[in-house]
Enzyme design. Structure first.
Site, PDB file in Angstrom:
ATOM      1  N   SER A 141       0.851  -1.199   0.000  1.00  0.00           N
ATOM      2  CA  SER A 141       0.000   0.000   0.000  1.00  0.00           C
ATOM      3  C   SER A 141       0.880   1.240   0.000  1.00  0.00           C
ATOM      4  CB  SER A 141      -0.881   0.010   1.245  1.00  0.00           C
ATOM      5  OG  SER A 141      -1.532   1.256   1.355  1.00  0.00           O
ATOM      6  N   TYR A 154      -1.339  -1.587  10.102  1.00  0.00           N
ATOM      7  CA  TYR A 154      -1.551  -1.911   8.678  1.00  0.00           C
ATOM      8  C   TYR A 154      -0.236  -1.776   7.907  1.00  0.00           C
ATOM      9  CZ  TYR A 154      -3.649  -1.365   3.959  1.00  0.00           C
ATOM     10  OH  TYR A 154      -3.987  -1.485   2.625  1.00  0.00           O
TER      11      TYR A 154
HETATM   12  P1  NDP Z   1     -12.113  -4.865   0.008  1.00  0.00           P
HETATM   13  O1  NDP Z   1     -12.396  -4.842   1.472  1.00  0.00           O
HETATM   14  O2  NDP Z   1     -12.996  -4.100  -0.907  1.00  0.00           O
HETATM   15  O3  NDP Z   1     -12.079  -6.397  -0.487  1.00  0.00           O
HETATM   16  C1  NDP Z   1     -11.303  -7.321   0.227  1.00  0.00           C
HETATM   17  C2  NDP Z   1     -11.465  -8.698  -0.344  1.00  0.00           C
HETATM   18  O4  NDP Z   1     -10.650  -9.597   0.427  1.00  0.00           O
HETATM   19  C3  NDP Z   1     -12.885  -9.220  -0.266  1.00  0.00           C
HETATM   20  O5  NDP Z   1     -13.142 -10.041  -1.385  1.00  0.00           O
HETATM   21  C4  NDP Z   1     -12.873 -10.059   1.009  1.00  0.00           C
HETATM   22  O6  NDP Z   1     -13.888 -11.029   0.949  1.00  0.00           O
HETATM   23  C5  NDP Z   1     -11.455 -10.658   0.935  1.00  0.00           C
HETATM   24  N1  NDP Z   1     -10.907 -11.092   2.212  1.00  0.00           N
HETATM   25  C6  NDP Z   1     -10.852 -10.417   3.381  1.00  0.00           C
HETATM   26  N2  NDP Z   1     -10.281 -11.166   4.329  1.00  0.00           N
HETATM   27  C7  NDP Z   1      -9.952 -12.348   3.747  1.00  0.00           C
HETATM   28  C8  NDP Z   1      -9.338 -13.540   4.212  1.00  0.00           C
HETATM   29  N3  NDP Z   1      -8.951 -13.658   5.483  1.00  0.00           N
HETATM   30  N4  NDP Z   1      -9.151 -14.551   3.329  1.00  0.00           N
HETATM   31  C9  NDP Z   1      -9.552 -14.449   2.040  1.00  0.00           C
HETATM   32  N5  NDP Z   1     -10.141 -13.338   1.549  1.00  0.00           N
HETATM   33  C10 NDP Z   1     -10.338 -12.318   2.401  1.00  0.00           C
HETATM   34  O7  NDP Z   1     -10.585  -4.427  -0.144  1.00  0.00           O
HETATM   35  P2  NDP Z   1      -9.813  -3.723  -1.383  1.00  0.00           P
HETATM   36  O8  NDP Z   1     -10.280  -4.272  -2.658  1.00  0.00           O
HETATM   37  O9  NDP Z   1      -9.866  -2.257  -1.162  1.00  0.00           O
HETATM   38  O10 NDP Z   1      -8.297  -4.147  -1.063  1.00  0.00           O
HETATM   39  C11 NDP Z   1      -7.616  -5.169  -1.769  1.00  0.00           C
HETATM   40  C12 NDP Z   1      -6.141  -5.081  -1.430  1.00  0.00           C
HETATM   41  O11 NDP Z   1      -5.611  -3.818  -1.808  1.00  0.00           O
HETATM   42  C13 NDP Z   1      -5.823  -5.235   0.068  1.00  0.00           C
HETATM   43  O12 NDP Z   1      -4.661  -6.009   0.233  1.00  0.00           O
HETATM   44  C14 NDP Z   1      -5.566  -3.816   0.526  1.00  0.00           C
HETATM   45  O13 NDP Z   1      -4.709  -3.755   1.652  1.00  0.00           O
HETATM   46  C15 NDP Z   1      -4.905  -3.243  -0.722  1.00  0.00           C
HETATM   47  N6  NDP Z   1      -4.989  -1.798  -0.801  1.00  0.00           N
HETATM   48  C16 NDP Z   1      -6.200  -1.163  -0.913  1.00  0.00           C
HETATM   49  C17 NDP Z   1      -6.270   0.208  -0.977  1.00  0.00           C
HETATM   50  C18 NDP Z   1      -7.572   0.947  -1.068  1.00  0.00           C
HETATM   51  O14 NDP Z   1      -7.551   2.176  -0.930  1.00  0.00           O
HETATM   52  N7  NDP Z   1      -8.690   0.295  -1.301  1.00  0.00           N
HETATM   53  C19 NDP Z   1      -5.044   1.020  -0.974  1.00  0.00           C
HETATM   54  C20 NDP Z   1      -3.827   0.251  -0.868  1.00  0.00           C
HETATM   55  C21 NDP Z   1      -3.809  -1.104  -0.794  1.00  0.00           C
HETATM   56  P3  NDP Z   1     -14.469 -11.719   2.292  1.00  0.00           P
HETATM   57  O15 NDP Z   1     -14.812 -10.598   3.206  1.00  0.00           O
HETATM   58  O16 NDP Z   1     -15.624 -12.527   1.839  1.00  0.00           O
HETATM   59  O17 NDP Z   1     -13.380 -12.595   2.781  1.00  0.00           O
END
Ligand code: NDP
Length: 246
Positions: A141, A154
């Site tokens: 990130s 984080y």
């Molecule tokens: P979201 O919260 O929108 O989506 C997260 C996804 O991960 C969901 O599909 C969720 O599904 C899944 N998930 C969560 N926990 C688990 C787990 N333990 N095992 C398997 N799947 C899991 O997040 P984003 O799309 O925003 O983020 C995606 C990535 O990008 C992350 O790594 C985040 O740190 C990174 N990121 C995001 C930023 C942003 O501004 N959005 C900025 C920088 C980095 P479910 O809940 O069903 O498990």
């Protein structure tokens, strides 16, 4: 037949947000997609149906990435269905911003279990099982470069992910597998929007010189590049995709 057809990509956390956009994008490029998630089944199934309706191929795999056995079973399922795995996109992650002084042991452990150990679990499995000529894309990130209050835990997890990326790229010597990480800036997803006021969201949107929030497709574009043939010489790198924030 495209060059990607029959190449199998596991995308973790693909039921919504950035992961869902990556799954759709890679499916449109001919990759067979394993849609991983850990919670609600419905959005993952809906995405698989959408991909299939558009002529792609997808399998859903419920597995909490923090559970090593569940991750191993997900690789088993992909191998049974499709014969192997070529691409791993370690997108699953969580974020709750909390000042260090107020962070509970449970929040500390949950963040490290999913963001850091979750990435470790899939990398370890990939080390044993990814086919040669593969690609791995981890998720860091841009917050790591910004050092904003509330992001210590984080950022700690994402620092671990960056460290894994650099070392793992070297450990896979000889197999023609690249290991890189994307470090997005603010992207308009549930993870980003949760707990922020409209004013805070507007402030984040003003931060990049491009003056908008990132969208999941902005990041899917970068992942598409990194898993594609044009990025064959990019290895062990952290690619920030953030509209120029840092
Ligand atoms: P979201 O919260 O929108 O989506 C997260 C996804 O991960 C969901 O599909 C969720 O599904 C899944 N998930 C969560 N926990 C688990 C787990 N333990 N095992 C398997 N799947 C899991 O997040 P984003 O799309 O925003 O983020 C995606 C990535 O990008 C992350 O790594 C985040 O740190 C990174 N990121 C995001 C930023 C942003 O501004 N959005 C900025 C920088 C980095 P479910 O809940 O069903 O498990």
């Amino acid at each position: 037949m495209t060059q990607n057809e029959k190449r199998v990509a596991i995308v973790t956390g693909a039921s919504r947000g950035i992961g869902a956009a990556i799954a759709e994008r890679l499916a449109s490029e001919g990759f067979i997609i394993v849609i991983n998630y850990s919670g609600d089944t419905a959005p993952a199934e809906a995405l698989a149906k959408k991909i299939e309706a558009e002529g792609g191929k997808a399998l859903t795999a419920k597995a909490d990435v923090s559970d090593a056995n569940a991750v191993s079973r997900m690789f088993d399922a992909a191998e049974t269905a499709f014969g192997g795995v070529d691409i791993l996109v370690n997108n699953a992650g969580i974020l709750k911003t909390i000042p260090l002084a107020d962070t509970s042991d449970e929040e500390f452990d949950r963040h490290f279990a999913i963001n850091a150990k979750g990435t470790f679990n899939t990398l370890r499995e990939a080390a044993k099982r990814l086919r040669n000529d593969g690609r791995i894309v981890n998720f860091s990130s841009t917050t790591l470069a910004l050092n904003m209050p509330g992001y210590a835990i984080y950022n700690g997890t994402k620092a671990a992910v960056e460290a894994f990326t650099h070392v793992f790229a070297k450990e896979l010597r000889g197999r023609n597998i690249t290991v890189n990480a994307v470090a997005p800036g603010p992207v308009e997803t549930e993870l980003f929007l949760q707990g922020k006021s409209n004013e805070q969201v507007a402030q984040f949107a003003k931060m990049p010189p491009l003056e908008r929030l990132g969208q999941p497709d902005d990041i899917a574009n970068v992942v598409s590049f990194l898993v594609g043939s044009d990025a064959g010489w990019v290895n062990g790198q952290i690619l920030r995709a953030n509209g120029g924030i840092a």
